[in-house]
Design an enzyme around this catalytic site. Structure first.
Site, PDB file in Angstrom:
ATOM      1  N   GLY A  48       0.766  -1.243   0.000  1.00 11.52           N
ATOM      2  CA  GLY A  48       0.000   0.000   0.000  1.00 11.52           C
ATOM      3  C   GLY A  48       0.793   1.287   0.000  1.00 11.52           C
ATOM      4  N   ASP A 106      -4.606   2.168  10.965  1.00  9.96           N
ATOM      5  CA  ASP A 106      -6.012   1.983  11.321  1.00  9.96           C
ATOM      6  C   ASP A 106      -6.060   1.607  12.809  1.00  9.96           C
ATOM      7  OD1 ASP A 106      -8.796   1.675  10.624  1.00  9.96           O
ATOM      8  OD2 ASP A 106      -8.504  -0.474  10.495  1.00  9.96           O
ATOM      9  N   PHE A 156     -13.730   3.514   5.112  1.00  9.01           N
ATOM     10  CA  PHE A 156     -12.872   2.759   4.195  1.00  9.01           C
ATOM     11  C   PHE A 156     -12.517   3.607   2.975  1.00  9.01           C
ATOM     12  CE2 PHE A 156     -11.555  -0.240   1.022  1.00  9.01           C
ATOM     13  CZ  PHE A 156     -10.729  -1.074   1.749  1.00  9.01           C
ATOM     14  N   ASP A 163      -5.920  -0.297  -1.537  1.00 12.52           N
ATOM     15  CA  ASP A 163      -6.734  -1.185  -2.366  1.00 12.52           C
ATOM     16  C   ASP A 163      -8.046  -1.600  -1.714  1.00 12.52           C
ATOM     17  OD1 ASP A 163      -5.361  -2.876  -0.366  1.00 12.52           O
ATOM     18  OD2 ASP A 163      -6.311  -4.513  -1.450  1.00 12.52           O
TER      19      ASP A 163
HETATM   20  P1  IMP Z   1      -3.879  -1.797  11.138  1.00 10.30           P
HETATM   21  O1  IMP Z   1      -2.850  -2.855  11.428  1.00 10.30           O
HETATM   22  O2  IMP Z   1      -5.211  -2.108  11.734  1.00 10.30           O
HETATM   23  O3  IMP Z   1      -3.414  -0.398  11.465  1.00 10.30           O
HETATM   24  O4  IMP Z   1      -4.198  -1.881   9.606  1.00 10.30           O
HETATM   25  C1  IMP Z   1      -3.381  -1.401   8.691  1.00 10.30           C
HETATM   26  C2  IMP Z   1      -3.630  -2.043   7.345  1.00 10.30           C
HETATM   27  O5  IMP Z   1      -5.029  -2.282   7.066  1.00 10.30           O
HETATM   28  C3  IMP Z   1      -3.200  -1.055   6.304  1.00 10.30           C
HETATM   29  O6  IMP Z   1      -1.833  -1.159   6.034  1.00 10.30           O
HETATM   30  C4  IMP Z   1      -4.077  -1.400   5.132  1.00 10.30           C
HETATM   31  O7  IMP Z   1      -3.494  -2.431   4.374  1.00 10.30           O
HETATM   32  C5  IMP Z   1      -5.366  -1.890   5.751  1.00 10.30           C
HETATM   33  N1  IMP Z   1      -6.379  -0.814   5.800  1.00 10.30           N
HETATM   34  C6  IMP Z   1      -6.884  -0.213   6.894  1.00 10.30           C
HETATM   35  N2  IMP Z   1      -7.799   0.711   6.586  1.00 10.30           N
HETATM   36  C7  IMP Z   1      -7.896   0.706   5.232  1.00 10.30           C
HETATM   37  C8  IMP Z   1      -8.688   1.468   4.287  1.00 10.30           C
HETATM   38  O8  IMP Z   1      -9.508   2.344   4.617  1.00 10.30           O
HETATM   39  N3  IMP Z   1      -8.487   1.175   2.967  1.00 10.30           N
HETATM   40  C9  IMP Z   1      -7.603   0.233   2.542  1.00 10.30           C
HETATM   41  N4  IMP Z   1      -6.850  -0.493   3.389  1.00 10.30           N
HETATM   42  C10 IMP Z   1      -6.989  -0.262   4.724  1.00 10.30           C
HETATM   43 MG    MG Z   2      -0.243  -1.027   4.699  1.00  5.63          MG
END
Ligand code: IMP
Ligand code: MG
Length: 180
Positions: A48, A106, A156, A163
Site C-alpha cells: 500500500g 487503522d 474505508f 486497495d
Molecule cells: P492496522 O494494522 O489495523 O493499522 O491496519 C493497517 C492495514 O489495514 C493497512 O496497512 C491497510 O493495508 C489496511 N487498511 C486499513 N484501513 C484501510 C482502508 O480504509 N483502505 C484500505 N486499506 C486499509
Molecule cells: Mg499497509
C-alpha cells in the site's frame, strides 16, 4: 473522476491528487527539518505505501536510504501484536534512525508489531510516517504516526496505493466508500 466502481462497490472522490501532493510536501518538509544532519533509513511497507513512499522520498533532502518490506499482522489469543515479515529486512537496522513509511494506520496492530521488532533489532530510533491516520480506530498507542499526511474518520478509503480486494491502487486521488 467523481466516483469509481470497484468490485460492485461505489467510491466517491474524497481527496484530490493536488491536495495529496500538498500534504506529502508538508510531511517531507518536517522530516527534512527534524532529521537534519542525520542519515535515516526509511522502510516502505508494501504494497500500500509504495506510491506515498515514492512521492515522499523524492522530496527528502537528506542522505537517506530506502528499503522495502512486506508485513502480515495477525491477532490471536497469544499472538496479539505480532507481525510476520513476509520478506526479509535486507538492511541491518542496528543503531539506525528508522522511519517507517505506511499507507494508513487503522487499529495500529501492524505498526505496533513492526516497531517492536525494529527496536528488538537494535534500531536507535523508530518513527512512523503514514499518509493516512484514523485516530478514532487506534488501539495501540505506540503505533501512532509522528508524521501524518492526513487524519481521516474511520471510513474505508481507496486509491493512491490503497486497495479494495487488490484493486484501485492505481487511482491518483483518494476515494471513500459510499454510505460507509
Ligand atoms: P492496522 O494494522 O489495523 O493499522 O491496519 C493497517 C492495514 O489495514 C493497512 O496497512 C491497510 O493495508 C489496511 N487498511 C486499513 N484501513 C484501510 C482502508 O480504509 N483502505 C484500505 N486499506 C486499509
Ligand atoms: Mg499497509
Amino acid at each position: 473522476m467523481q466516483s469509481v466502481e470497484v468490485n460492485g462497490r461505489v467510491f466517491d472522490e474524497y481527496v484530490t491528487s493536488q491536495e495529496i501532493a500538498q500534504s506529502v510536501a508538508k510531511v517531507a518538509e518536517r522530516i527534512n527539518a527534524d532529521y537534519a544532519g542525520k542519515a535515516p533509513l526509511m522502510i516502505c511497507v508494501l504494497n500500500g505505501a509504495f506510491m506515498y513512499a515514492s512521492d515522499l522520498f523524492k522530496q527528502i533532502e537528506l542522505s537517506a536510504e530506502i528499503t522495502f518490506v512486506r508485513l502480515k499482522s495477525y491477532e490471536g489469543t497469544k499472538t496479539t501484536g505480532d507481525v510476520k515479515l513476509l520478506t526479509p529486512l535486507y538492511v541491518d537496522v542496528k543503531g539506525r534512525d528508522v522511519i517507517v513509511i505506511e499507507d494508513i494506520v487503522d487499529t495500529g496492530l501492524t505498526m505496533h508489531g513492526f516497531v517492536k521488532y525494529l527496536k528488538e533489532q537494535g534500531a536507535n530510533s523508530v518513527e512512523i510516517t503514514s499518509f493516512l491516520f484514523k485516530p478514532d480506530a487506534l488501539q495501540y498507542a505506540d503505533a501512532e504516526p509522528k508524521y501524518v499526511g492526513m487524519s481521516i474518520p474511520t471510513k474505508f478509503v481507496l486509491g493512491y496505493g490503497l486497495d479494495y480486494d487488490e484493486l484501485g491502487r492505481n487511482l491518483p486521488s483518494l476515494y471513500v466508500l459510499r454510505g460507509n
